[in-house]
Motif scaffolding. Sequence first.
Motif, short mmCIF file in Angstrom:
data_model
loop_
_atom_site.label_atom_id
_atom_site.label_comp_id
_atom_site.label_asym_id
_atom_site.label_seq_id
_atom_site.Cartn_x
_atom_site.Cartn_y
_atom_site.Cartn_z
N SER A 116 32.85 92.09 35.36
CA SER A 116 33.15 92.53 36.73
C SER A 116 33.09 94.05 36.83
CB SER A 116 34.53 92.02 37.16
OG SER A 116 35.54 92.53 36.29
N GLN A 119 29.36 94.80 37.10
CA GLN A 119 28.82 94.42 38.40
C GLN A 119 29.36 95.28 39.53
OE1 GLN A 119 29.97 90.29 38.21
NE2 GLN A 119 27.92 89.64 37.60
N SER A 120 30.49 95.96 39.30
CA SER A 120 31.03 96.84 40.33
C SER A 120 30.31 98.18 40.37
CB SER A 120 32.53 97.07 40.10
OG SER A 120 32.75 97.81 38.91
N THR A 340 17.54 93.47 39.83
CA THR A 340 18.61 94.46 39.67
C THR A 340 18.72 94.81 38.19
OG1 THR A 340 20.37 92.84 39.26
CG2 THR A 340 19.92 93.42 41.57
N TYR A 342 21.37 94.70 36.43
CA TYR A 342 22.23 93.72 35.78
C TYR A 342 21.44 92.49 35.37
CZ TYR A 342 26.23 90.83 34.66
OH TYR A 342 27.13 90.03 33.98
N GLU A 343 20.53 92.02 36.24
CA GLU A 343 19.69 90.89 35.87
C GLU A 343 18.77 91.24 34.71
OE1 GLU A 343 19.37 88.27 39.99
OE2 GLU A 343 17.62 89.43 39.30
#
Length: 566
Positions: A116, A119-120, A340, A342-343
């Motif tokens: 998290s 992702q933030s 993205t 993250y992906e």
Amino acid sequence: MKKKAENTDNKGAIDKFCIAQEGKAKISLIIAAAVVVTTVGSVCAAAIRSNSGNTVPSENMELNAAEQYLAQAAFESAANETSAPETTTEAVETSTTESRATKRGGLTGNNVVNASDLQSLSDEELVDAILSGSAGVIDRSDIETDQSQNEDAGHTATGGDAPAPAPEPEPEPEPEPDPSSEPAVSTDPEIKLPSTSFTTVAGQAFDPLAGVSARTFTVENETNGISYVIKDSNGDEVSLETAQNTAGKYQITYSYELVPESNPREIVDYELGIDVSQFQGSIDWDAVRADGITFAFIRCGGRGYTQGGIYEDTRFYENVQGAKAAGIKVGVYFFSQAITPYEALEEASITLDKISGLGIDMPVVMDWETGGGYRTWDLYGQDFANVITAFCSTIAQNGYTPCVYLNTSDINNRLGGYSGDILSRYKLWYAYPYSCYSDGSFYQEGDMIPPRSFYFEYWQYSWHGDVAGISYDTDLNIRVIGKTTVTDPANIMTKTADWEVTAPPETTDPSDPTASSEVPPESTPDTSEPSDTTGESVTEPSETEGSTDPTTEESTEPTPGDGTVT
């Protein structure tokens, strides 16, 4: 008795009161003790911090534990005295939620970061964290997969035709040759002769190059002259002077040097390779190696191009083991649909997990592709560069060589101004198939590669390779090891013509009145008496009557129809 009884009743009431208050008193005492201990602990910790500037050291852990125990005991006692199940339920749900979040963010390596938290972050912040090595890789067990999205998406790049070895000049109409003027310089590599045969008289001057339409011509800015060789009927070479003065038949061979338009040129030093996935079926890797293939990029997985679920290639380990056993070098690619950073980190993480311990000896590739209807279609500029950086940097930090698969549009249009930075940091596998290889043929020594301003080490030149040991069309690649400049030998061009030298007429001494300047043709004597048309005989003059010099005698042509002979 009554008073004693009253006293006894009073004592029983006090005891009841004390018993009733006993539980509350215990709670109060516990809370009071907790407050005291907390106060003492805080004072001690403050004193230590003021002296050392650090947090509470390990030797004070006992005090911290006591503090926590008392606080927990107070909480549990208070909870037992109250009937508020909503509070208990809320606490349990919160704890469970935090546990799941922590598990999702479990990272391997030295840096364990909550998912998290990652992702933030903004894309730029996450890329910075990845570049600094603080993001780590996502644990394999925390990456969900969906094998239903495992499908062959095909290729969407645009190919082209192989360039000609050298540009050819536009043909220009040739002017009619003017024998009276010096032939003009021509770029036509074929010299022009006015005729393939010549006839002269012995003793006459003769220029073997007279009438040739292009005595010199220019190829690659070099002027090349025309020379000639004269041979007699026996095939022996003779000089121009000899041939000019001796009757006979000769052959003139015109020669000129044609400098190749590709001289000098670069020859690519290369290795032949393929890239495969489960969709090539079961592969006979020994047959592949015998067909000249020395390396292979093998798909380990991918992401669905519409829904975005991650999947694994079902033949990955089988293909890696087979290729390595056959002596073929192995690289790996992941079919990326990341939009993205993250992906992209997810994709790099699962790739690293799958290749661990396999001895991969070639690059690990982010095979990023897009097309109409793909989820990646709207990715451009810095956003695209961030995605590539997230994948490739994670691969590099784990000891592998990163590489990115891109086509011309991806480089020029999608990355645009960011392409220079990306291609300077990561290897490029360039997708640009040539139509001349659509018949399944392999790249051959001397074949041209796409002329580009950017450098690529790997070139995917065909999607329709016919490779031994593989039953389906296979992508063909070369690895550009280096380039060698070579100079091709010049071509000697020739053109021949026949030359006949006739004998000159016999000449006489002008001072000899009896000498004839002409040799009369031999004739057979006519023994019959000539007669005119009237039937009268004609008497031939005798030698005693004198003879007439045929060189001085005026000849008269008979007039048709007058019936006379002179």
